[in-house]
Design an enzyme around this catalytic site. Structure first.
Site, PDB file in Angstrom:
ATOM      1  N   ARG A 102       0.879  -1.180   0.000  1.00 21.71           N
ATOM      2  CA  ARG A 102       0.000   0.000   0.000  1.00 21.71           C
ATOM      3  C   ARG A 102       0.906   1.215   0.000  1.00 21.71           C
ATOM      4  O   ARG A 102       1.703   1.403   0.926  1.00 21.71           O
ATOM      5  CB  ARG A 102      -0.914  -0.001   1.215  1.00 21.71           C
ATOM      6  N   HIS A 129      -7.323   0.811  -6.497  1.00 25.04           N
ATOM      7  CA  HIS A 129      -7.535  -0.062  -5.322  1.00 25.04           C
ATOM      8  C   HIS A 129      -8.218  -1.352  -5.814  1.00 25.04           C
ATOM      9  O   HIS A 129      -9.380  -1.612  -5.524  1.00 25.04           O
ATOM     10  CB  HIS A 129      -8.389   0.668  -4.285  1.00 25.04           C
ATOM     11  N   GLN A 132     -10.073  -3.930  -3.368  1.00 29.00           N
ATOM     12  CA  GLN A 132     -11.374  -3.476  -2.889  1.00 29.00           C
ATOM     13  C   GLN A 132     -12.443  -3.739  -3.949  1.00 29.00           C
ATOM     14  O   GLN A 132     -13.535  -4.213  -3.639  1.00 29.00           O
ATOM     15  CB  GLN A 132     -11.307  -1.979  -2.556  1.00 29.00           C
ATOM     16  N   ASP A 219     -17.223   7.223  -1.572  1.00 22.78           N
ATOM     17  CA  ASP A 219     -15.950   7.133  -0.848  1.00 22.78           C
ATOM     18  C   ASP A 219     -15.654   8.529  -0.285  1.00 22.78           C
ATOM     19  O   ASP A 219     -16.301   9.513  -0.669  1.00 22.78           O
ATOM     20  CB  ASP A 219     -14.846   6.671  -1.821  1.00 22.78           C
ATOM     21  N   CYS A 259     -16.388   1.698   0.493  1.00 23.13           N
ATOM     22  CA  CYS A 259     -15.186   0.899   0.761  1.00 23.13           C
ATOM     23  C   CYS A 259     -14.746   0.999   2.221  1.00 23.13           C
ATOM     24  O   CYS A 259     -14.040   0.127   2.706  1.00 23.13           O
ATOM     25  CB  CYS A 259     -14.062   1.333  -0.175  1.00 23.13           C
ATOM     26  N   ARG A 287     -13.590  -8.644   1.395  1.00 25.69           N
ATOM     27  CA  ARG A 287     -12.171  -8.369   1.157  1.00 25.69           C
ATOM     28  C   ARG A 287     -11.356  -9.632   1.453  1.00 25.69           C
ATOM     29  O   ARG A 287     -10.437  -9.992   0.725  1.00 25.69           O
ATOM     30  CB  ARG A 287     -11.676  -7.233   2.074  1.00 25.69           C
TER      31      ARG A 287
HETATM   32  N1  NVA Z   1      -9.906   6.828  -1.424  1.00 27.18           N
HETATM   33  C1  NVA Z   1      -9.580   6.327  -0.115  1.00 27.18           C
HETATM   34  C2  NVA Z   1      -9.836   4.857  -0.051  1.00 27.18           C
HETATM   35  C3  NVA Z   1      -9.575   4.238   1.307  1.00 27.18           C
HETATM   36  C4  NVA Z   1      -9.795   2.758   1.295  1.00 27.18           C
HETATM   37  C5  NVA Z   1      -8.116   6.643   0.194  1.00 27.18           C
HETATM   38  O1  NVA Z   1      -7.270   6.461  -0.702  1.00 27.18           O
HETATM   39  O2  NVA Z   1      -7.807   7.068   1.306  1.00 27.18           O
HETATM   40  N1   CP Z   2     -11.214  -0.137   2.325  1.00 32.77           N
HETATM   41  C1   CP Z   2      -9.939  -0.233   2.774  1.00 32.77           C
HETATM   42  O1   CP Z   2      -9.015  -0.487   2.022  1.00 32.77           O
HETATM   43  O2   CP Z   2      -9.811  -0.092   4.116  1.00 32.77           O
HETATM   44  P1   CP Z   2      -8.451   0.097   4.928  1.00 32.77           P
HETATM   45  O3   CP Z   2      -7.899   1.452   4.534  1.00 32.77           O
HETATM   46  O4   CP Z   2      -8.849   0.032   6.359  1.00 32.77           O
HETATM   47  O5   CP Z   2      -7.500  -0.997   4.552  1.00 32.77           O
END
Ligand code: NVA
Ligand code: CP
Length: 303
Positions: A102, A129, A132, A219, A259, A287
């Site tokens: 990540r 992502h 997800q 989101d 998400c 997930r």
């Molecule tokens: N768009 C959000 C998704 C979190 C799962 C982010 O990147 O923070």
């Molecule tokens: N939706 C998602 O990826 O959650 P986290 O940021 O908690 O991993």
């Protein structure tokens, strides 16, 4: 399939193969049927951003599959002090059987795949992502019985989630409409691709996007890494909220997905969130199953 870097790299058949295996693994888990496909395998999980779902579901997933997972915060690794990604991945390839990362730049994930010799899984970048969205498609198919012909509407920022949802939805035969402010559209190339490969609409009108939708998705307005833009985004997205009015324009049996984490009172009202909590938390659970399917397909291969 050697890696999961973005959904654009997968064919529709590969996506369906993941979803089918995810359904099977979910059934096996619920019924106590062992499925230790990755006995003795180790996944490294590199995090340059926070996580609840991704971290826990990958770690539990590896445990369920008979393997183990290492949580590697970038703050504790030498990459956090500037060691090259190319060198890091060439070292980690000697110890591990797969990496989930990540991070911010999609390029870093792509570079790991280029320089490493083990499967790389994108656990979220600023661009995409994919894990997800595989769970999202699984949840929709589980509840609606099919994906083809359904309409998904996305309300909010044209961010990593929007980019991956567009690709996942169009590849699996759904139509897609996004409502976002003019300055916050999804990736240009992804929108062009969607326009040429399916039924795609990008509008500034929430009402237009959600009309007759089977699934409404939203989101956060400010993603990880955009914390200092929170105030400006709050103003820009003020009207981009999934509320009772938006749901009333969709199909009567509309699903609402998120998400997570959610900012209730911003992109979604608390009452809509609670009314659709059962599908939102199924989505979070999935997930685990979808990522187990990805890991089996990528890491079970004999090297
Ligand atoms: N768009 C959000 C998704 C979190 C799962 C982010 O990147 O923070
Ligand atoms: N939706 C998602 O990826 O959650 P986290 O940021 O908690 O991993």
């Amino acid at each position: 399939m050697d890696h999961l870097l973005k959904l654009g790299d997968l064919t529709e058949e590969e996506i369906v193969q993941i979803l089918d295996l995810a359904d099977q693994l979910k059934y096996e888990k619920k019924n106590g049927i062992p499925h230790k496909h990755l006995a003795d395998k180790t996944l490294g999980m590199i995090f340059r951003k926070s996580s609840t779902r991704t971290r826990v579901s990958f770690e539990v997933g590896m445990y369920d599959l008979g393997g183990s997972a290492l949580f590697l915060s970038s703050n504790d690794l030498q990459i956090g002090r500037g060691e090259d990604t190319q060198d890091t991945i060439r070292v980690l390839s000697r110890y591990l059987d797969g990496i989930m990362i990540r991070t911010f730049d999609q390029e870093e994930v792509e570079m790991m795949a280029e320089y490493g010799s083990i499967p790389i899984i994108n656990g979220l970048t600023d661009y995409a992502h994919p894990c997800q969205v595989l769970a999202d498609l699984m949840t929709i198919r589980e509840r609606k019985g099919t994906l083809k012909g359904l309409k998904m509407a996305f309300v909010g920022d044209g961010n990593n989630m929007a980019n991956s949802l567009i690709v996942g939805a169009i590849k699996t035969g759904m139509s897609f409409a996004i409502a976002c402010p003019e300055e916050y559209k999804p990736d240009c190339e992804i929108m062009n691709w969607a326009q040429n490969n399916g039924d795609f609409l990008c509008t500034t009108s929430v009402d237009e996007a959600v009309k007759d939708a089977d699934v409404i998705y939203t989101d956060v307005w400010a993603s990880m890494g955009q914390e200092n833009e929170r105030a400006i985004r709050k103003a820009a997205f003020k009207y981009y909220c999934v509320d009772g009015h938006a749901c009333s324009l969709a199909k009567p049996d509309v699903m609402v997905l998120h998400c997570l984490p959610a900012h209730k009172g911003e992109e979604i009202t608390a009452d809509v969130f609670e009314a659709h909590a059962s599908e939102i938390f199924d989505e979070a659970e999935n997930r685990l199953h979808a990522q187990k399917a990805v890991m089996v397909l990528l890491m079970k291969k004999e090297k």
